[in-house]
Design a protein around this motif. Structure first.
Motif, short mmCIF file in Angstrom:
data_model
loop_
_atom_site.label_atom_id
_atom_site.label_comp_id
_atom_site.label_asym_id
_atom_site.label_seq_id
_atom_site.Cartn_x
_atom_site.Cartn_y
_atom_site.Cartn_z
N ARG A 126 -43.41 33.71 -29.05
CA ARG A 126 -43.96 32.43 -28.58
C ARG A 126 -43.54 32.10 -27.14
N PHE A 127 -42.43 32.67 -26.69
CA PHE A 127 -42.02 32.39 -25.31
C PHE A 127 -42.97 33.06 -24.32
N ARG A 128 -43.52 34.19 -24.73
CA ARG A 128 -44.46 34.91 -23.86
C ARG A 128 -45.89 34.39 -24.05
N ASP A 129 -46.27 34.22 -25.31
CA ASP A 129 -47.68 33.92 -25.62
C ASP A 129 -47.95 32.42 -25.80
N GLY A 130 -46.91 31.64 -25.99
CA GLY A 130 -47.11 30.23 -26.31
C GLY A 130 -47.34 30.05 -27.80
N ALA A 131 -47.33 28.80 -28.22
CA ALA A 131 -47.44 28.49 -29.65
C ALA A 131 -48.57 27.51 -29.89
N LYS A 132 -49.06 27.56 -31.13
CA LYS A 132 -50.09 26.60 -31.55
C LYS A 132 -49.41 25.49 -32.34
N VAL A 133 -49.83 24.24 -32.12
CA VAL A 133 -49.37 23.17 -32.99
C VAL A 133 -50.59 22.47 -33.61
N VAL A 134 -50.38 21.90 -34.78
CA VAL A 134 -51.41 21.07 -35.39
C VAL A 134 -50.89 19.64 -35.41
N THR A 135 -51.77 18.67 -35.53
CA THR A 135 -51.32 17.29 -35.63
C THR A 135 -51.49 16.80 -37.07
N ILE A 136 -50.54 15.96 -37.47
CA ILE A 136 -50.54 15.42 -38.85
C ILE A 136 -50.11 13.96 -38.77
N ALA A 164 -51.88 26.62 -41.40
CA ALA A 164 -52.90 26.65 -40.35
C ALA A 164 -52.59 27.73 -39.31
N GLY A 165 -51.57 28.53 -39.57
CA GLY A 165 -51.18 29.59 -38.64
C GLY A 165 -50.54 29.03 -37.38
N ALA A 166 -49.95 27.84 -37.49
CA ALA A 166 -49.35 27.21 -36.32
C ALA A 166 -47.82 27.26 -36.41
N TYR A 167 -47.18 27.11 -35.27
CA TYR A 167 -45.72 27.14 -35.19
C TYR A 167 -45.11 25.82 -35.62
N GLU A 168 -45.81 24.73 -35.28
CA GLU A 168 -45.23 23.40 -35.50
C GLU A 168 -46.34 22.39 -35.77
N ALA A 169 -45.96 21.29 -36.39
CA ALA A 169 -46.88 20.16 -36.55
C ALA A 169 -46.32 18.98 -35.76
N TRP A 170 -47.15 18.42 -34.90
CA TRP A 170 -46.76 17.20 -34.18
C TRP A 170 -47.27 16.01 -34.98
N GLN A 171 -46.40 15.02 -35.14
CA GLN A 171 -46.72 13.88 -36.01
C GLN A 171 -47.31 12.73 -35.18
N VAL A 172 -48.31 12.09 -35.77
CA VAL A 172 -49.08 11.07 -35.04
C VAL A 172 -49.02 9.75 -35.81
N THR A 179 -45.35 11.20 -32.05
CA THR A 179 -43.92 10.89 -32.05
C THR A 179 -43.13 12.14 -31.68
N GLU A 180 -43.18 13.15 -32.55
CA GLU A 180 -42.44 14.39 -32.33
C GLU A 180 -42.91 15.43 -33.34
N GLY A 181 -42.36 16.63 -33.22
CA GLY A 181 -42.65 17.67 -34.19
C GLY A 181 -41.86 17.44 -35.46
N THR A 182 -42.10 18.31 -36.47
CA THR A 182 -41.35 18.17 -37.71
C THR A 182 -39.89 18.61 -37.52
N SER A 183 -39.64 19.45 -36.51
CA SER A 183 -38.26 19.84 -36.21
C SER A 183 -38.08 20.09 -34.71
N ILE A 255 -53.46 22.73 -29.31
CA ILE A 255 -53.21 21.62 -30.22
C ILE A 255 -54.45 21.44 -31.07
N ASP A 256 -54.31 21.57 -32.38
CA ASP A 256 -55.46 21.62 -33.29
C ASP A 256 -56.42 22.70 -32.76
N ASN A 257 -57.67 22.31 -32.45
CA ASN A 257 -58.59 23.36 -31.99
C ASN A 257 -58.78 23.36 -30.48
N THR A 258 -57.93 22.60 -29.79
CA THR A 258 -58.11 22.46 -28.34
C THR A 258 -57.10 23.30 -27.57
#
Ligand code: PMP
Length: 286
Positions: A126-136, A164-172, A179-183, A255-258
């Protein structure tokens, strides 16, 4: 050398370390924790993590299980004994063992448990390629500033991300603010180039990595602002990243599909990670 865990005064082989069935951490999630990463034998921000542990304990009126200086020694001891060059130490303190009853027990001693794991932090793609996050939706309580072991919403959120094949979920929040991710803590670089992360109110955990990155930004003359940002602003951001003791500075490229920016790790995100690594190099070894 067997992997050791620490449980209430004893170092034991990891598989044999256990707590009582009536430990309040187990029954009520009545406890707090910290995770400290170690990179090249250097524990990162030990003092900051112990400061936050002290704050969490005070907010919940749980006594220190041992003094702060003893805990500091025990943490270094378990890391050394388990030969952790790159990895983490997990520290958990609960209100202790008592017959099950919601109100605080009169004379239970707090429990202390520590484990370590080896983690090749910088080997993560993820440091090279970046990560995907989803929102919840953020469905947590109003004291997210306390690093409590009650992590059910966070577990549900991380599972949603994983599915969803994502690294993290950002909470809305209900009104659309992240607000922040789950961790981890959430950051964006706006389309105007402004570095933004939410202020440390009771709606987020004030990440120790977050604090270090803000300090680095200040030292490097990088302007930042601590303010809420909404999901639609994040989707239009030039860059995004998420920080934690184990994520370091993880670039967010979707982030999600964007796609964020051009869909690859942003310039400032990469620069902050580099500065953070240089900062870690200045810390003392175990
Ligand atoms: N927010 C939450 C909800 C977390 O669980 C974490 C990681 N413990 C963070 C933020 C980041 O904190 P830190 O940088 O201290 O790991």
């Amino acid at each position: 050398m067997p992997r050791l865990a620490y449980a209430n005064g004893r170092f034991l082989p990891h598989a044999q370390a256990a707590v009582h069935v009536e430990d309040r951490g187990y029954q009520f999630g009545d406890g707090v924790y910290e995770v400290v990463s170690v990179l090249n034998k250097r524990p990162i921000d030990m003092d900051g993590h112990l400061d936050r542990l002290d704050r969490s304990l005070r907010e919940l009126r749980i006594d220190w299980p041992v003094t702060r200086s003893v805990l500091n020694v025990l943490m270094r001891q378990i890391l050394r004994r388990n030969g952790i060059r790159n990895g983490i130490v997990y520290i958990q303190v609960t209100r202790g063992v008592a017959p099950r009853d919601h109100k605080f027990p009169k004379n239970a001693a707090p429990s202390l448990v520590m484990t370590t794991s080896k983690v090749n932090h910088l080997g993560a793609s993820r440091f090279r390629d970046g990560a995907k996050v989803v929102t919840i939706p953020d469905i947590r309580w109003t004291r997210c500033d306390i690093k409590s072991t009650s992590l059910l919403p966070n577990c549900l959120g991380k599972q949603t991300a994983a599915e969803a094949g994502a690294y993290e979920a950002w909470q809305v929040t209900d009104d659309g603010f992240i607000t922040e991710g789950t961790s981890s803590n959430a950051w964006i670089v706006t389309d105007k180039g402004e570095l933004v992360t939410r202020a440390p109110t009771s709606e987020i955990l004030n990440g120790i990595t977050r604090i270090s990155i803000l300090k680095i930004a200040e030292e490097e003359g990088i302007d930042f602002v601590e303010r809420p940002f909404c999901k639609s602003e994040a989707l239009l951001a030039r860059e995004a990243f998420t920080t934690s003791a184990t994520s370091f500075v993880t670039p967010v490229v979707q982030i999600d599909n964007t796609k964020i920016g051009d869909g690859s790790p942003g310039r400032l995100s990469k620069a902050l990670m580099k500065h953070y690594e240089n900062y870690i190099d200045t810390l003392s070894e175990l």
